[in-house]
Design a protein around this motif. Structure first.
Motif, PDB file in Angstrom:
ATOM      1  N   GLU A 693      43.792  32.495  41.722  1.00  0.00           N
ATOM      2  CA  GLU A 693      42.675  33.442  41.805  1.00  0.00           C
ATOM      3  C   GLU A 693      42.987  34.729  41.042  1.00  0.00           C
ATOM      4  O   GLU A 693      42.121  35.294  40.374  1.00  0.00           O
ATOM      5  N   GLY A 694      44.243  35.199  41.160  1.00  0.00           N
ATOM      6  CA  GLY A 694      44.637  36.402  40.430  1.00  0.00           C
ATOM      7  C   GLY A 694      44.532  36.189  38.935  1.00  0.00           C
ATOM      8  O   GLY A 694      44.070  37.068  38.190  1.00  0.00           O
ATOM      9  N   ARG A 695      44.948  35.004  38.492  1.00  0.00           N
ATOM     10  CA  ARG A 695      44.852  34.705  37.054  1.00  0.00           C
ATOM     11  C   ARG A 695      43.395  34.664  36.614  1.00  0.00           C
ATOM     12  O   ARG A 695      43.049  35.085  35.508  1.00  0.00           O
ATOM     13  N   ARG A 696      42.532  34.197  37.507  1.00  0.00           N
ATOM     14  CA  ARG A 696      41.102  34.105  37.138  1.00  0.00           C
ATOM     15  C   ARG A 696      40.477  35.478  36.947  1.00  0.00           C
ATOM     16  O   ARG A 696      39.590  35.653  36.110  1.00  0.00           O
ATOM     17  N   ILE A 697      40.953  36.470  37.728  1.00  0.00           N
ATOM     18  CA  ILE A 697      40.398  37.826  37.569  1.00  0.00           C
ATOM     19  C   ILE A 697      40.636  38.324  36.153  1.00  0.00           C
ATOM     20  O   ILE A 697      39.802  39.027  35.573  1.00  0.00           O
ATOM     21  N   ARG A 698      41.755  37.924  35.558  1.00  0.00           N
ATOM     22  CA  ARG A 698      42.051  38.330  34.183  1.00  0.00           C
ATOM     23  C   ARG A 698      41.032  37.780  33.177  1.00  0.00           C
ATOM     24  O   ARG A 698      40.922  38.283  32.062  1.00  0.00           O
ATOM     25  N   GLU A 699      40.309  36.739  33.575  1.00  0.00           N
ATOM     26  CA  GLU A 699      39.277  36.197  32.668  1.00  0.00           C
ATOM     27  C   GLU A 699      38.169  37.210  32.402  1.00  0.00           C
ATOM     28  O   GLU A 699      37.467  37.133  31.395  1.00  0.00           O
TER      29      GLU A 699
END
Length: 937
Positions: A693-699
């Motif tokens: 989920e944290g990586r997705r915020i970077r999207e």
């Protein structure tokens, strides 16, 4: 000569415990430099007493005063009800030795200090208040404790000293819904979770007040309880009558406490300078000693300097300046007067500069005025855009500019050559803010000095570096508080609504203080051998960070919105799972309900109740439980999603600048003592990188059309620095050969050949590798890996056996910190360790911090050096540096130019330590690129 207490007398009763706990929780831990004795609460307590004395001189001064303390914890109320105050947490270990010192402090100030075994301070206060009232005198109780409100009226009032708010009969009615004479009735019904007074279950303050107002008093209410129409309320009042009547006895103060002194013994006396200053010297309170000595017209005591290097200038260097007098500052209202100041600046060669604005957000703040100082005591304020009227609550406030102000453009045009002049030094406190304000008006400010960063280079780890704290510590002066001008809460105004005469005093004082601090700090840099740190790591980073902050980063609102919805759905799924594991539905976001499920209903071990009577369910508690049970693990997952949603996918949308369409974070250079940058408004450094989920915020962080984002990230830089500083040959060799360091560690520790390595074994080694850098304990590693503590401790023990150099490094670093009071990075940055000699739980934390600081600090210094060199290196390339997140730099670059940028930036980053430090291991930088941050990282 003692006068008998009677009419015309005014008794002040100070709630000593309230002062102590307020002082303890408001201030960071402080220890006496000579022996490590905790004294933070004593320092705050003494400051509060001095402020009390200063604030209560004049026509309404007390004639009699006492500070009343609790003595022991067992009172007659415990005999009535053994569970009374049973929920209270144990006194913090570092507060316990300070309690007797607060009594000594009170006596040193020559104020009566009273406590009686078996009785609470509130009962002593009640008895004295009743005696004074009966004798015809006035009483002011200095406390905000609701239990004392039953005493108000008939010449007795309360004063909340922190809010400077008086509490009279109307104030009590506002709080309780009844007059003081019925407060105990309401409290008897509502109970008190803090003191563990049972009360009537299900009846709160509002309902209790309604009932007492309807029936007149508690006894009548209980006698007529069968008449109440609501069944549950009626049942409670009938069945719990004995409990309610007991509760009234518990909350009623005893006005007949046997006293071993009289009101006449409490007559106000002046402090005896020798006694008071002797106590302050014994506590090693330098600043307070000087301030009180000045007030008493006495010589300040000589206190041996046992503080860490850099903490204070030698007495011989203390300059003799005119006192700070805001009434003497100048208002500049015409160009001729401004020209006089410009001539002074050019003649002097330096100037302290400060701006006043309408907001803390530099990208949207409007410039309201500018202050200048060239000599201590000589400062001015140039108002530019103050409005008529005072804003909130002022019926005459308008958007019309107040009279006698110069135009912003003409002032900036006049100052622009001075601000750009290489021969004139511009001095500021947090100069990055002011430089950005000027940059938005097309004015460059160079060269600069920054007192906040000078203090940071000298005193990291000793105290914070805000101007108010520095002024109080180094100049023994409390600056005019901004709240006194702007107010707070909904009624707060912006600075352009502050009357100009008041603004002159406040703003010019800031410039004056900044200049004085600069004179103190500048020579210290050389003396404490931190000039290189300031000149190569701090000062040159300011314009680099300012430009990055102004660049900002584009954030896609639609992507964030979609993620918020997705997180909400996932949270709902987790809630269903949690409810199934619990066997019933409950509010997952309620710590109280969660505690009841875990410890009362599921019977899990480790439940501990706090002051409110609710179980503690913080992350540390849940992480411990998650090693054994599934439900707390799922709650941790739910909480992480909830935090990501509220902190990032929801809140980030509010941070998108309406003019630029980008998010502009602010970097705090002096936030962490190790040199690591912190990021605020919004914080972009805490987005979890290891979760999907944290990586997705970077999207959601994207490049403008025709551009890509490029990420360059140091690979395992802290482990590489650990291998260098601890001299661990196996790790150094592995890094030189480009091995998988975690697999190598796992192979060494668990005797598993590299070609038979499993992801699970490697994961354990990775957790230990990174954990050891931060001084992780068996408890901490157990939480991280969700394994039993004994197994985790076994891993750590084996790690030290295989890599003995690490244990040697740790022991040597702690010894150095104890001997010198600081540790150092490889580049000479000092991180002071004032808590290293502390006792109790703080000792472990201080040791871990000392061990980690040289490693983390060196890594922080390396990336600072890279950032400082980067603008010149990439000049001419179609790109800009946007963000720094710990060991990573993010750039926005025109499509087609990314390979050249990567090559340039990688060279700068990998060679950043040279030539100052030659590392035994190579620094490796991983690069990635993509349309968004997730793709690039």
């Amino acid at each position: 000569m003692t006068t008998q207490f009677g009419k015309g007398c005014h008794l002040h009763l100070i709630d000593g415990s309230a002062f102590i706990f307020r002082a303890y929780h408001a201030l960071p831990p402080l220890t006496r430099k000579s022996d490590g004795l905790p004294i933070g609460a004593v320092s705050g307590f003494c400051n509060m007493l001095q402020r009390y004395i200063d604030d209560h001189a004049g026509p309404d001064a007390p004639t009699h005063v006492a500070v009343i303390f609790d003595k022991g914890s067992h009172t007659f109320r415990n005999d009535l009800y053994p569970e009374y105050k049973a929920n209270r947490e144990a006194m913090p270990e570092d507060l316990r030795p300070q309690m007797p010192l607060t009594r000594e402090a009170t006596k040193a100030f020559n104020i009566a200090c009273k406590e009686i075994e078996g009785f609470e301070a509130d009962d002593i206060i009640a008895t004295l208040a009743c005696q004074a009232r009966d004798a015809g005198g006035r009483v002011t109780i200095i406390s905000s404790d609701k239990d004392l409100m039953q005493l108000v009226g008939g010449g007795v009032e309360m004063l909340d000293a922190m809010k400077n708010k008086r509490i009279d009969v109307e104030g009590v009615e506002e709080k309780f819904g009844v007059g003081p004479d019925r407060v105990v009735d309401v409290q008897a019904l509502a109970g008190d979770s803090v003191d563990n007074v049972p009360g009537a279950p299900g009846i709160g303050i509002k309902t209790a007040a309604l009932l007492i107002n309807e029936f007149g008093d508690l006894e009548t209410l209980l006698d007529r309880a069968p008449e109440i129409t609501q069944p549950k309320r009626r049942e409670t009042l009938i069945e719990k009558r004995a409990q309610i009547e007991l509760s009234k006895k518990l909350v009623t103060l005893d006005c007949n406490t046997p006293l071993d002194f009289t009101l006449d013994d409490l007559e106000v006396k002046d402090p005896e300078p020798e006694t008071l200053l002797g106590f302050l010297a014994e506590m090693e309170f330098r600043t307070l000693s000087k301030r009180i000595a000045d007030a008493l017209g006495a010589e300040p005591p000589v206190i041996p300097d046992t503080s860490p290097a850099g903490a204070n200038p030698p007495e011989a260097d203390a300059p003799k300046w005119p006192s700070i007098d805001p009434e003497k500052y100048e208002r500049v209202s015409d160009m001729a007067a401004l020209q006089v100041w410009i001539d002074r600046i050019n003649a002097r060669g330096y100037v302290a500069v400060d701006t006043e604005t309408t907001s803390l957000d530099e990208m949207q703040a409007e410039l309201v005025g500018i202050s200048l100082a060239v000599e201590p005591g000589q400062a001015c304020y140039i108002p530019l855009t103050h409005k008529e009227g005072e804003g909130a609550g002022d019926l005459f406030a308008t958007d019309t500019l107040a009279a006698a102000q110069l135009g912003t453009d003409e002032v900036l045009d006049a100052l622009k050559p001075v601000f750009a002049d290489a021969s004139v030094l511009k001095i500021g406190q947090n100069m990055k803010y002011d430089a950005k304000i000027f940059a938005r008006h097309g004015v460059e400010v160079t060269p600069i000095d920054d007192t906040m960063l000078m203090s940071y280079a000298l005193n990291a780890g000793i105290h914070n570096h805000g101007m108010d704290a520095l002024s109080e510590r180094y100049l023994s002066h409390d600056p005019i508080p901004i709240k006194s001008l702007l107010g707070s809460g909904k009624s707060a105004i912006t600075f352009d609504r502050v009357p100009i005469d008041e603004a002159v005093k406040y703003a010019a004082e800031d410039a004056d203080i900044t200049l004085r601090l600069w004179h103190i700090f500048k020579p210290q840099l050389h003396r404490e051998k931190v000039t290189t740190v300031y000149e190569t790591l701090e000062r040159p980073l300011v314009p680099v960070l300012a430009q990055m902050e102004m660049n900002g980063v584009k954030v896609d609102r639609e992507t964030l919105s979609r993620m918020s919805n997705a997180f909400a759905q996932k949270m709902a799924g987790l809630e269903a799972e949690i409810h199934e594991l619990a066997g019933r539905t409950f509010n997952v976001g309620s710590p109280k309900q969660l505690g009841e499920i875990l410890f009362d209903e599921m019977g899990l071990e480790g439940g501990k109740k706090g002051k409110t009577g609710a179980y503690a369910t913080g992350a540390d508690v849940l992480e411990d439980l998650a090693t054994e049970h599934e439900l707390p693990a799922r709650v941790l997952d739910w909480r992480q999603l909830s935090k990501l949603k509220s902190t990032y996918t929801d809140a980030l949308q509010d941070h998108i600048n309406p003019e630029t369409g980008r998010v502009h974070t602010s970097y705090m250079q002096a936030g962490a003592s190790t040199g690591r940058l912190a990021s605020t408004d919004p914080n972009l450094q805490n987005i979890p990188v290891r979760s999907e989920e944290g990586r997705r915020i970077r999207e959601a962080f994207v490049a403008e059309p025709g551009n890509v984002l490029v990420s360059l990230d140091y690979s395992q830089i802290e482990l590489r620095i650990l291998a260098h500083v601890a001299g661990i040959d196996a790790l150094k060799q592995a890094f030189r050969e480009g091995q998988d360091i975690h697999a190598m560690t796992a192979s060494e520790m668990f005797d598993v050949p590299l070609d038979e390595m499993t992801p699970e074994v490697r994961r354990k080694a990775k957790a230990i590798n990174f954990g050891v850098i931060y001084g992780i304990s068996g408890f901490g590693l157990a939480r991280n890996l969700r394994i039993p503590r004994g197994e985790a401790q076994g891993f750590i023990d084996r790690y030290f056996e295989r890599f003995p150099g690490i244990k040697t490094y740790m022991d040597d670093t702690v010894s150095f910190a104890k001997e010198h009071g600081f540790v150092q990075t490889l580049f000479g940055r000092k991180i002071h360790t004032p808590e290293i000699a502390a006792k109790g739980p703080r000792a472990g934390f201080a040791k871990r911090a000392a061990i980690n600081a040289p490693i983390q600090g060196t890594a922080a210094d390396v990336i600072r050096r890279a950032m400082i060199r980067m603008p010149d290196a990439i000049k001419g390339q179609p790109c800009r540096m946007l963000l720094q997140v710990h060991d990573e730099l993010i750039f926005e670059v025109q499509e087609g130019a990314q390979d050249k940028l990567i090559a340039t930036a990688r060279d700068i980053m990998q060679g950043a330590a040279d030539p100052a430090v030659h590392l035994d291991v190579p620094l490796i930088v991983d690069a990635g690129q993509g349309a968004n941050w997730a793709e690039a990282h």
